[in-house]
Design a protein around this motif. Structure first.
Motif, PDB file in Angstrom:
ATOM      1  N   ARG A 206       0.723  -1.120  -0.013  1.00 27.65           N
ATOM      2  CA  ARG A 206       0.105  -0.085   0.004  1.00 27.65           C
ATOM      3  C   ARG A 206       0.865   1.232   0.127  1.00 27.65           C
ATOM      4  N   ALA A 207       2.201   1.235   0.179  1.00 27.54           N
ATOM      5  CA  ALA A 207       3.273   2.319   0.115  1.00 27.54           C
ATOM      6  C   ALA A 207       3.196   2.932  -1.449  1.00 27.54           C
ATOM      7  N   ARG A 208       3.223   4.174  -1.515  1.00 26.67           N
ATOM      8  CA  ARG A 208       3.470   5.025  -2.726  1.00 26.67           C
ATOM      9  C   ARG A 208       4.857   5.051  -2.855  1.00 26.67           C
ATOM     10  N   ALA A 209       5.451   5.367  -2.039  1.00 27.52           N
ATOM     11  CA  ALA A 209       7.011   5.485  -1.890  1.00 27.52           C
ATOM     12  C   ALA A 209       7.566   4.950  -0.981  1.00 27.52           C
ATOM     13  N   VAL A 210       9.036   4.810  -0.803  1.00 31.71           N
ATOM     14  CA  VAL A 210       9.852   4.248   0.120  1.00 31.71           C
ATOM     15  C   VAL A 210      11.276   5.134  -0.032  1.00 31.71           C
ATOM     16  N   ARG A 211      11.645   5.820   1.253  1.00 30.04           N
ATOM     17  CA  ARG A 211      13.081   6.693   1.259  1.00 30.04           C
ATOM     18  C   ARG A 211      14.185   5.411   1.025  1.00 30.04           C
ATOM     19  N   PHE A 212      15.043   5.963   0.329  1.00 30.05           N
ATOM     20  CA  PHE A 212      16.357   5.300   0.356  1.00 30.05           C
ATOM     21  C   PHE A 212      16.809   4.810   1.902  1.00 30.05           C
ATOM     22  N   SER A 213      16.895   5.604   2.618  1.00 31.03           N
ATOM     23  CA  SER A 213      17.401   5.691   4.085  1.00 31.03           C
ATOM     24  C   SER A 213      16.469   4.353   4.807  1.00 31.03           C
ATOM     25  N   THR A 214      15.120   4.163   4.225  1.00 25.47           N
ATOM     26  CA  THR A 214      14.320   3.051   4.990  1.00 25.47           C
ATOM     27  C   THR A 214      14.738   1.780   4.202  1.00 25.47           C
ATOM     28  N   LEU A 215      14.689   1.860   2.831  1.00 30.40           N
ATOM     29  CA  LEU A 215      15.243   0.769   1.978  1.00 30.40           C
ATOM     30  C   LEU A 215      16.618   0.104   2.614  1.00 30.40           C
ATOM     31  N   GLU A 216      17.504   1.227   2.660  1.00 26.66           N
ATOM     32  CA  GLU A 216      18.641   0.592   3.117  1.00 26.66           C
ATOM     33  C   GLU A 216      18.778  -0.008   4.487  1.00 26.66           C
ATOM     34  N   ALA A 217      17.974   0.609   5.442  1.00 21.14           N
ATOM     35  CA  ALA A 217      17.692   0.183   6.773  1.00 21.14           C
ATOM     36  C   ALA A 217      17.104  -1.394   6.690  1.00 21.14           C
ATOM     37  N   LEU A 218      16.041  -1.625   5.758  1.00 25.73           N
ATOM     38  CA  LEU A 218      15.379  -2.905   5.724  1.00 25.73           C
ATOM     39  C   LEU A 218      16.535  -3.986   5.191  1.00 25.73           C
ATOM     40  N   CYS A 219      17.270  -3.395   4.213  1.00 30.97           N
ATOM     41  CA  CYS A 219      18.255  -4.332   3.534  1.00 30.97           C
ATOM     42  C   CYS A 219      19.181  -4.666   4.708  1.00 30.97           C
ATOM     43  N   GLU A 220      19.885  -3.774   5.636  1.00 39.04           N
ATOM     44  CA  GLU A 220      20.715  -4.134   6.633  1.00 39.04           C
ATOM     45  C   GLU A 220      19.857  -5.107   7.515  1.00 39.04           C
ATOM     46  N   ALA A 221      18.727  -4.777   8.165  1.00 38.87           N
ATOM     47  CA  ALA A 221      17.984  -5.752   9.215  1.00 38.87           C
ATOM     48  C   ALA A 221      17.654  -7.133   8.398  1.00 38.87           C
ATOM     49  N   LEU A 222      17.630  -7.081   7.308  1.00 39.90           N
ATOM     50  CA  LEU A 222      17.252  -8.405   6.497  1.00 39.90           C
ATOM     51  C   LEU A 222      18.389  -9.282   6.030  1.00 39.90           C
ATOM     52  N   ASP A 223      19.613  -8.544   5.793  1.00 44.08           N
ATOM     53  CA  ASP A 223      20.678  -9.127   5.271  1.00 44.08           C
ATOM     54  C   ASP A 223      20.533  -9.392   3.827  1.00 44.08           C
ATOM     55  N   CYS A 224      19.970  -8.345   3.240  1.00 39.75           N
ATOM     56  CA  CYS A 224      19.704  -8.680   1.651  1.00 39.75           C
ATOM     57  C   CYS A 224      19.946  -7.452   0.800  1.00 39.75           C
ATOM     58  N   GLU A 225      19.835  -7.532  -0.283  1.00 44.71           N
ATOM     59  CA  GLU A 225      20.026  -6.237  -1.621  1.00 44.71           C
ATOM     60  C   GLU A 225      18.718  -5.455  -1.682  1.00 44.71           C
ATOM     61  N   PRO A 226      18.603  -4.570  -2.241  1.00 39.88           N
ATOM     62  CA  PRO A 226      17.332  -3.762  -2.719  1.00 39.88           C
ATOM     63  C   PRO A 226      16.597  -4.735  -3.530  1.00 39.88           C
ATOM     64  N   GLY A 227      17.047  -5.289  -4.455  1.00 37.90           N
ATOM     65  CA  GLY A 227      16.517  -6.156  -5.641  1.00 37.90           C
ATOM     66  C   GLY A 227      15.858  -7.575  -4.984  1.00 37.90           C
ATOM     67  N   ASP A 228      16.164  -7.901  -3.713  1.00 36.55           N
ATOM     68  CA  ASP A 228      15.810  -8.808  -3.216  1.00 36.55           C
ATOM     69  C   ASP A 228      14.238  -8.627  -2.512  1.00 36.55           C
ATOM     70  N   LEU A 229      13.923  -7.364  -2.331  1.00 35.84           N
ATOM     71  CA  LEU A 229      12.837  -6.789  -1.551  1.00 35.84           C
ATOM     72  C   LEU A 229      11.819  -6.206  -2.705  1.00 35.84           C
ATOM     73  N   LEU A 230      12.429  -5.819  -3.869  1.00 39.07           N
ATOM     74  CA  LEU A 230      11.738  -5.026  -4.703  1.00 39.07           C
ATOM     75  C   LEU A 230      11.358  -5.995  -5.979  1.00 39.07           C
ATOM     76  N   ARG A 231       9.838  -6.062  -6.402  1.00 41.42           N
ATOM     77  CA  ARG A 231       9.640  -6.751  -7.547  1.00 41.42           C
ATOM     78  C   ARG A 231       8.627  -6.051  -8.523  1.00 41.42           C
ATOM     79  N   ARG A 232       8.976  -6.159  -9.729  1.00 39.89           N
ATOM     80  CA  ARG A 232       8.219  -5.436 -10.850  1.00 39.89           C
ATOM     81  C   ARG A 232       7.270  -6.543 -11.285  1.00 39.89           C
ATOM     82  N   GLU A 233       5.932  -6.191 -11.397  1.00 42.99           N
ATOM     83  CA  GLU A 233       4.754  -7.107 -11.718  1.00 42.99           C
ATOM     84  C   GLU A 233       3.734  -6.637 -12.762  1.00 42.99           C
TER      85      GLU A 233
END
Length: 73
Positions: free
Chosen positions: A39-66
Motif C-alpha cells: 500500500r506504500a506509494r514511496a519508500v525512502r532510500f534510507s528506509t530501504l537501506e535499513a530494511l536491507c541491513e536488518a534483513l541482510d539482503c539487497e534492494p533487488g531482493d525486496l522489490l519486484r516488478r509485476e
C-alpha cells in the motif's frame, strides 16, 4: 507495471516478526505493514537501506516488478 515489496518472503525466510523488523529498522509496525501489503506509494532510500541491513539482503531482493491490471493509476 507495478512495483511490489517482498518483505513477507524475507520475513518468512528469516523467521522474523513484523515487530522485530520494525524495531531493527526504526519504524513503526504499521509502516512495515503498509510496505508488506503493497500500500506504500514511496519508500525512502534510507528506509530501504535499513530494511536491507536488518534483513541482510539487497534492494533487488525486496522489490519486484509485476504487470499491473491498470486499476492502480
Amino acid at each position: 507495471m507495478a512495483i511490489r515489496v517482498a518483505i513477507d518472503v524475507m520475513l518468512a525466510e528469516r523467521q522474523m516478526s513484523v515487530g522485530e523488523l520494525a524495531e531493527r529498522v526504526g519504524i513503526t509496525p504499521a509502516n512495515i505493514s503498509i510496505l508488506k501489503n503493497n500500500r506504500a506509494r514511496a519508500v525512502r532510500f534510507s528506509t530501504l537501506e535499513a530494511l536491507c541491513e536488518a534483513l541482510d539482503c539487497e534492494p533487488g531482493d525486496l522489490l519486484r516488478r509485476e504487470p499491473s491490471d491498470g486499476s492502480d493509476r
